[in-house]
Structure formats: structure tokens, C-alpha cells
Design an enzyme around this catalytic site. Structure first.
Site: not given
Length: 276
Positions: A244-248
């Protein structure tokens, strides 16, 4: 108003109705002016879940939050909309990873198997009950990862297993490692949270590799343009790194903002994706 906007508004209206109650698919379709089959298909395309799955996730998120806050199990079940204890055991307990009473009690009576795998981004701890993954955590210090597992489930029976020695855990370890290496992998995730958090996480998973979005853009995407801070909180409460790419998600000026696993890790992941 164009047709695409009208459809989007109808789907948002359907979502709001489910946030407020438990309409049947037929009632929901009648309320928004779509056929049941059309609503089912379009809702799944927009939100990644069928209406029934959306309701299930919302209820489970409400239940988990209440249990974590120490609410009485029976009251938590009723407030979440399960009606009777048997309803949660029919579907909810499997996604929760354990019965509500055991979750509230810190996993007491549960056997949790876990292992740590070396990945392209460091070490990843993956833990599972016999019903599914209950935790994925990243870090460089194996002892610190284990401590987080103990903090999440302080009263569970925790058993470490060697990678590859457990038929249920091994394929999930491999899938997580593949995802962290930037390769396509089917990683079974259990996105347990509020309906709002789930919407944010769904939006994150639609951001293409190598691209970023601002908190404001995500808030607008999910139909809550003034909820930038709530979007940031949802990112901070994501327990499933990279997948779940919260880094984006970055600030409006392009700076990194915060990250649950630290800004150096966020920078590494974004650079790796841009190169790929």
C-alpha cells in the site's frame, strides 16, 4: 453535467449511503438510479471492492477500532452493526485474524507464526494466524521488528518459523519480498481500517510506479477536498509498507513529508521506482 461525472457522483452517493447504514444492493441501486448489476460492476471498478465487500470492510474497521480502545466485546459488535456475535464469526473474524475477544485481549489464546525475510529494502517481518496475515513490518533491526510484533499481540503465543518451513507463511514471505524488490507480485493484504482510511489506501494503490501525488490530490480524488490532514493520518496508519504505497504521497511543494518507516526509506523507495 457529463455522463462520466454523473456516474461518479452516483457512486459516491452509494458509498455515502453505505457509510450511514446497511442498504441491500437492490435498495442501493434504486436510490442512486442504476441497475443492480451496473452498480455492482462500476462500484468495484472505482473503489476496488463490491458494495458488499465495502460494507464488510467498514464494519470490520469500526469493530477493530472499538476493540483497540478497550470497548466491551458485545457492545463493540453491536455498535459496528453485526447484530449478533455469530455474524462476525461468519466472515469478520477471519479478516481480523482472530476472534474479537482475543484481539481485544492482545491476542490471548492465539498462535501466531512469524518470520523475517531479507528483502531489497531491508528486513521484513511477516506474521500470520492460521486464517491470514496479521502484520507486515519493515526495518533494519530484527530485534526491533520482533518487539513491534510483541507490542501488537502481547498475549499471543508467538512462534518464529524458518523461512520456507511453513506451507502457509512461506508463499506470503516470498510475495512480500518480490513486491519490495519492485517486481509484480500478488500479496494478500488485509486492509482493516475505517471506511475513510480504506478509501485513501485504495487511492494510493492506483498511483502508478514512479509517480507521486500530493495529500491534496488524494483528498480530491476520494471526494474529500478539505481532508488533507485526515489523508496524512490514514497514510501514517498504514501497516502494510510498499504494497500500500503511502511513500508515493508527498507535500504540495514536492518535499517528502512524513513516513511511518522513516524518510530515508521513503527516499530509497521513490528513487528505486523512478529508475525502474
Amino acid at each position: 453535467m457529463n455522463t462520466a461525472r454523473q456516474l461518479r457522483d452516483k457512486l459516491e452517493h452509494a458509498r455515502r449511503l453505505m457509510d450511514e447504514g446497511e442498504p441491500t444492493l437492490a435498495d442501493l441501486a434504486a436510490s442512486v438510479g442504476l441497475s443492480a448489476s451496473h452498480l455492482q460492476r462500476r462500484f468495484a471498478e472505482r473503489f476496488g471492492l463490491s458494495p458488499a465487500e465495502y460494507l464488510s470492510q467498514r464494519k470490520l474497521g469500526t469493530l477493530k477500532g472499538a476493540l483497540r480502545e478497550g470497548s466491551d466485546v458485545s457492545a463493540a459488535l453491536y455498535d459496528a452493526g453485526y447484530g449478533s456475535p455469530s455474524r462476525v464469526y461468519e466472515g469478520g473474524a477471519a479478516k481480523l485474524g482472530m476472534t474479537p475477544a482475543r484481539y481485544r485481549a492482545g491476542g490471548a489464546g492465539e498462535q501466531i507464526r512469524w518470520s523475517i525475510a531479507d528483502t531489497a529494502l531491508g528486513q521484513a517481518l511477516v506474521a500470520t494466524t492460521e486464517r491470514g496475515i496479521c502484520m507486515i513490518e519493515l526495518g533494519e533491526d530484527a530485534a526491533a521488528l520482533e518487539a513491534k510484533l510483541h507490542a501488537e499481540f502481547p498475549k499471543a503465543q508467538l512462534e518464529r518459523v524458518d523461512a520456507g518451513r511453513d506451507e502457509f507463511l512461506a508463499p506470503r514471505l516470498r510475495a512480500v519480498a518480490e513486491a519490495l524488490a519492485g517486481r509484480q507480485a500478488q500479496v494478500p493484504v488485509d486492509l482493516i481500517g475505517t471506511a475513510f482510511q480504506k478509501k485513501v489506501w485504495d487511492a494510493l494503490m492506483k498511483i502508478p510506479h514512479g509517480q507521486t501525488r500530493s495529500y491534496t490530490q488524494i483528498a480530491e480524488e476520494i471526494g474529500h477536498p478539505r481532508s488533507m490532514r485526515a489523508v496524512a493520518n490514514a497514510c501514517a496508519n498504514n501497516h502494510v509498507a510498499i504494497v500500500v504505497p503511502c511513500h508515493r504521497v508527498v507535500r504540495g511543494d514536492g518535499s517528502l513529508g512524513g513516513y511511518r518507516w522513516g524518510l530515508p526509506m521513503k527516499q530509497r523507495v521513490l528513487e528505486r521506482e523512478r529508475v525502474a
